[in-house]
Enzyme design. Structure first.
Site, short mmCIF file in Angstrom:
data_model
loop_
_atom_site.label_atom_id
_atom_site.label_comp_id
_atom_site.label_asym_id
_atom_site.label_seq_id
_atom_site.Cartn_x
_atom_site.Cartn_y
_atom_site.Cartn_z
N PRO A 1 0.78 -1.23 0.00
CA PRO A 1 0.00 0.00 0.00
C PRO A 1 0.82 1.29 0.00
CG PRO A 1 -0.99 -1.57 1.46
CD PRO A 1 0.33 -2.13 1.05
N GLU A 2 0.85 1.93 -1.14
CA GLU A 2 1.34 3.29 -1.26
C GLU A 2 0.11 4.11 -1.67
OE1 GLU A 2 4.94 3.68 -3.61
OE2 GLU A 2 5.50 1.61 -3.23
N LYS B 1 -0.87 7.83 3.65
CA LYS B 1 -1.21 6.44 3.38
C LYS B 1 -2.20 5.92 4.41
CE LYS B 1 3.42 5.70 1.53
NZ LYS B 1 4.78 5.20 1.86
N ARG C 1 16.75 0.70 1.23
CA ARG C 1 15.65 0.35 0.33
C ARG C 1 16.18 -0.04 -1.04
NH1 ARG C 1 10.93 2.09 2.41
NH2 ARG C 1 10.24 0.24 1.34
#
Length: 292
Positions: free
Chosen positions: A2-3, A58, A266
Site C-alpha cells: 500500500p502506497e 497512506k 531500500r
DNA sequence: ATGTTTGTTCCGAT
DNA sequence: CATCGGAACAAACA
C-alpha cells in the site's frame, strides 16, 4: 504494497460502499490491540453511522458519527494490512480466533474485515485533536502540492532525492516502488542531492510523480508476487504490469542493463545511462536566483 | 541459513 | 540540531 495509489483505491471503494451505513456490531481479535483501547473502540464505534471515508497520506480515515459527536477510525495498512468488504457475513472464521483482527458489521448484512499478517499496520480511533496531530505529521499530498512548496520541502532536507521522496513529512504518500519509477521517468539519479536539483528537474519530477500515481490509481494499485494487495473486493491491482523500472532488468528507453543498489536500506533501481548521477546543470544557482 | 520485501518509528552514532 | 544507518515490529518466500 500500500502506497498512495493502493490506499486511494481502497479509500474510494470504501467511501462508495460504506457512506451512510450504520455499524451494527464490531469485534476485535482477542490477541489484538487498537488505540486507545479495545473497550473504547467497541463502545464508540458500535451503533455509529459512517459519514465519509477519506485518506491522509497512506492512512485511510473513516469518519463515524454518533449522537452529535464524531470520531475518526484511522487505518494504516503498512506492509501486509488488508481490508476486505463482504456482501454477506463471512460466517466461517470466528473473529476471536481467525486472521481477522478487526471486523465491523453493517446493517443490511455487509461487513468489513481488517487483517494484517505481519501486524505492522494499525487501527486507531482518533478524536478531533488526535486527527489534527496525525495530519500535522505529514507533508503535502503529491497530487495537490504546488511546485514551489514541493521543491522547498524537498530542499529543506540535505539528503539524496530518493530518500527525501520517501520522507512522509516532506511529501506524503510516495513509497519505494513509485519513487523508483518516478525518478526513472524524470531521468534523475536516486543519489542526487536535493540541493543539486534545478527548478526544471523539480518540475519534471513532480509531473512524473503525478503521472505515475494517477496511472497507479487507474490500475487500482500494484499487486506484487506475494499477492498480498487486493482491493476491498479481493481483486488484484494491475499496475505491476506497467512498472517503468521497479523489478526490471533492462531499460525500456535505451535497453541498457539496469543497476540495483540498496540506498538508505531500500531496494533502488536505476538506469546508469538515462539517470546520470551528475546533474546536467551542476554548479548553477538558477534555483536560488529564482527564489530570492 | 541468509537475505529480501510494498511501511514506520525509534535509537545511538556522526 | 540534522541526519544516517540499523534495529525493531513479524512473516513468507527463494
Amino acid at each position: 504494497m500500500p502506497e498512495l495509489p493502493e490506499v486511494t483505491t481502497i479509500s474510494n471503494q470504501l467511501k462508495k460502499e460504506l457512506t451512510g451505513k450504520v455499524i451494527s456490531s464490531v469485534s476485535v481479535n482477542v490477541g489484538y490491540k487498537v488505540h486507545p483501547s479495545n473497550e473504547e473502540f467497541l463502545k464508540w464505534v458500535t451503533r455509529s453511522t459512517i459519514e465519509d471515508v477519506g485518506r491522509i497520506a497512506k492512512v485511510i480515515v473513516i469518519i463515524v458519527g454518533k449522537s452529535d459527536a464524531r470520531r475518526y477510525i484511522s487505518i494504516h495498512l503498512a506492509m501486509t494490512g488488508r481490508l476486505r468488504f463482504w456482501r454477506s457475513l463471512p460466517n466461517q472464521e470466528s473473529p476471536q480466533t481467525g486472521d481477522s483482527l478487526v471486523e465491523m458489521r453493517f446493517e443490511g448484512g455487509t461487513s468489513l474485515v481488517f487483517t494484517d499478517v505481519r501486524r505492522f499496520g494499525y487501527v486507531k480511533l482518533l478524536n478531533e485533536g488526535e486527527l489534527k496531530v496525525l495530519k500535522a505529521k505529514y507533508g503535502p499530498d503529491p497530487l495537490s502540492v504546488d511546485l514551489k512548496s514541493f521543491s522547498k520541502n524537498i530542499r529543506s532536507r540535505r539528503t539524496n532525492i530518493k530518500n527525501a521522496l520517501l520522507d512522509q513529512s516532506l511529501i506524503s504518500g510516495i513509497g519505494n516502488i513509485y519513487a523508483n519509477d518516478a525518478l526513472f521517468m524524470a531521468k534523475i539519479h536516486p543519489k542526487v542531492s536535493t540541493g543539486d536539483l534545478t527548478i526544471q528537474q523539480f518540475n519534471n519530477l513532480l509531473s512524473s510523480i503525478r503521472q505515475i500515481l494517477y496511472e497507479g490509481i487507474e490500475h487500482r494499485g500494484s499487486t506484487l508476487g506475494d499477492l498480498m494487495y487486493t482491493d476491498i473486493y479481493g481483486f488484484y491491482g494491475e499496475h505491476q504490469n506497467y512498472f517503468r523500472i521497479y523489478g526490471k532488468s533492462f531499460c525500456s528507453i535505451c535497453k541498457s542493463k539496469l543497476e540495483f543498489m540498496v540506498l538508505n536500506s531500500r531496494g533502488t533501481y536505476f538506469c546508469p545511462v538515462c539517470q546520470k548521477e551528475d546533474s546536467p546543470d551542476s554548479g548553477e544557482s538558477l534555483y536560488r536566483s529564482l527564489l530570492i
